[in-house]
Design a protein around this motif. Structure first.
Motif, PDB file in Angstrom:
ATOM      1  N   VAL A 210      30.723  32.564  50.416  1.00 22.76           N
ATOM      2  CA  VAL A 210      32.210  33.088  51.067  1.00 22.76           C
ATOM      3  C   VAL A 210      33.359  32.613  50.334  1.00 22.76           C
ATOM      4  N   ALA A 211      33.519  31.298  49.863  1.00 20.10           N
ATOM      5  CA  ALA A 211      34.520  30.898  49.432  1.00 20.10           C
ATOM      6  C   ALA A 211      35.035  31.537  48.092  1.00 20.10           C
ATOM      7  N   GLU A 212      33.998  31.877  47.458  1.00 24.56           N
ATOM      8  CA  GLU A 212      34.182  32.352  46.145  1.00 24.56           C
ATOM      9  C   GLU A 212      34.810  33.720  46.403  1.00 24.56           C
ATOM     10  N   LYS A 213      34.294  34.691  47.409  1.00 21.45           N
ATOM     11  CA  LYS A 213      35.006  35.915  47.750  1.00 21.45           C
ATOM     12  C   LYS A 213      36.200  35.783  48.001  1.00 21.45           C
ATOM     13  N   VAL A 214      36.708  34.816  49.006  1.00 21.84           N
ATOM     14  CA  VAL A 214      38.098  34.529  49.154  1.00 21.84           C
ATOM     15  C   VAL A 214      39.123  34.235  47.891  1.00 21.84           C
ATOM     16  N   VAL A 215      38.556  33.540  47.044  1.00 22.23           N
ATOM     17  CA  VAL A 215      39.126  33.325  45.685  1.00 22.23           C
ATOM     18  C   VAL A 215      39.227  34.655  44.982  1.00 22.23           C
TER      19      VAL A 215
END
Length: 344
Positions: A268-273
């Motif tokens: 999920v964090a990678e998707k936000v980035v």
């Protein structure tokens, strides 16, 4: 500057029963009369002088907005502020804070950032709050995200006293200047042509720029961060651009929206980035051509906020001598503060 630097101005209280939309208009003349007594200097445009207040230089509407925010903006402990000097990564940070705080509300295809500019979701307290109180985000009591370019010493008292958190981002002054100078060329302005690069750069080095001196702006937030690291997160644009993921996780944790173990597994964090990356946002239809924000009138097209986003683009504009000048000023200003070592 010869005048004693003011940070807050005591303005007689007004009837608070009036709506916010009429409050600013009613008080604007009062602000203008007060501002007329402050020191004025030549600006980057012929009809747009700088005005000294609180040890910094302001453009007239922004100072009016600041005085209004000081008088009427009421921060809550749960609010979160994106603080910055113009053109240091504000748009990116607004997108990140919105995506982090609202990730449970939207899936990958329904995030509002895909349709509208990040500035529509994180309102400026010295621009949106006084001049455009009708925008949806300001009337949404559930919204907790706000932003400002106001220098730390001139922030509304409620922000400091409420204990709400803030994140500050800064950037190499050479890229900050070039980003600002090129950005101002895209302004829909009737205040005359912009100074040439050399004259604008000289003024920037001498502290004469909107919300400037830039380095003083950075240093004040740095000192506030050192005094209260639990309330302020301090970030550097270049460091984040090189490797955004750990800083996005740190930002989420600081905001109180840390990524869970399950979210970590799902990336999920990678998707936000990815969603908030310069490349993604720049190529969205909402941020192309002459499209403007949906919620209010604007003096810039959305595309103006997405030029290059590169580190080191200053080298295409500044001579080695100009670069050495601003680097020398920065090294002298930040000497013994620990700031130059932070984020390396």
């Amino acid at each position: 500057m010869e005048a004693e630097p003011q940070t807050k101005t005591t303005i007689p209280n007004q009837d608070e029963t009036e709506t916010e939309s009429t409050e600013f208009v009613k008080n604007q003349k009062r602000y203008q009369e007060l501002i007329s007594t402050f020191p004025h200097e030549k600006g980057w445009r012929p009809k747009d002088p700088f005005i000294e207040y609180g040890g910094h230089w302001w453009l007239q509407p922004l100072l009016e907005g600041c005085l209004h925010a000081q008088e009427f903006f009421q921060a809550r402990p749960k609010d979160f502020f994106v603080c910055s000097y113009p053109k240091t990564g504000t748009t990116w940070l607004k997108a990140l804070t919105f995506a982090i705080a609202n990730r449970s509300r939207f899936d990958d295809s329904s995030n509002p950032l895909l349709k509208r500019n990040p500035h529509e979701f994180v309102p400026y307290i010295e621009i949106d709050f006084p001049f455009f109180p009708e925008v949806d985000v300001l009337n949404d009591k559930g919204n907790t995200l706000f932003s400002t370019h106001i220098p730390h010493a001139s922030l509304p008292d409620s922000i400091i006293k409420s204990g709400c958190k803030m994140v500050y981002i800064w950037r190499d002054p050479k890229d900050t200047f070039i980003s600002m100078w090129t950005f101002l060329h895209k302004e829909k302005s009737e205040l005359g042509p912009l100074n040439n690069l050399e004259e604008s750069f000289d003024m920037f080095c001498r502290g004469l720029s909107g919300y400037g001196p830039y380095l003083d702006h950075v240093l004040a937030y740095w000192k506030a961060y050192q005094e209260n690291p639990d309330q302020i997160l301090f970030l550097k644009y270049e460091t984040m651009r090189a490797d955004p993921l750990p800083y996005v996780k740190k930002l989420a944790e600081f905001m109180g929206y840390g990524f869970t173990a399950e979210e970590e597994e799902k990336g999920v964090a990678e998707k936000v980035v990815s969603l908030c990356s310069f490349e993604t946002l720049k190529n969205l239809e909402a941020n192309k051509g002459e499209k403007e924000r949906e919620d209010r009138a604007a003096v810039y097209a959305n595309s103006a906020y997405f030029r290059k986003g590169k580190v080191g683009d200053w080298a295409n504009y500044l001579t080695p001598e100009m670069a050495a000048r601003i680097d020398g000023i920065m090294e002298e200003k930040f000497k013994d503060t620990g700031l130059l070592e932070h984020g390396k």
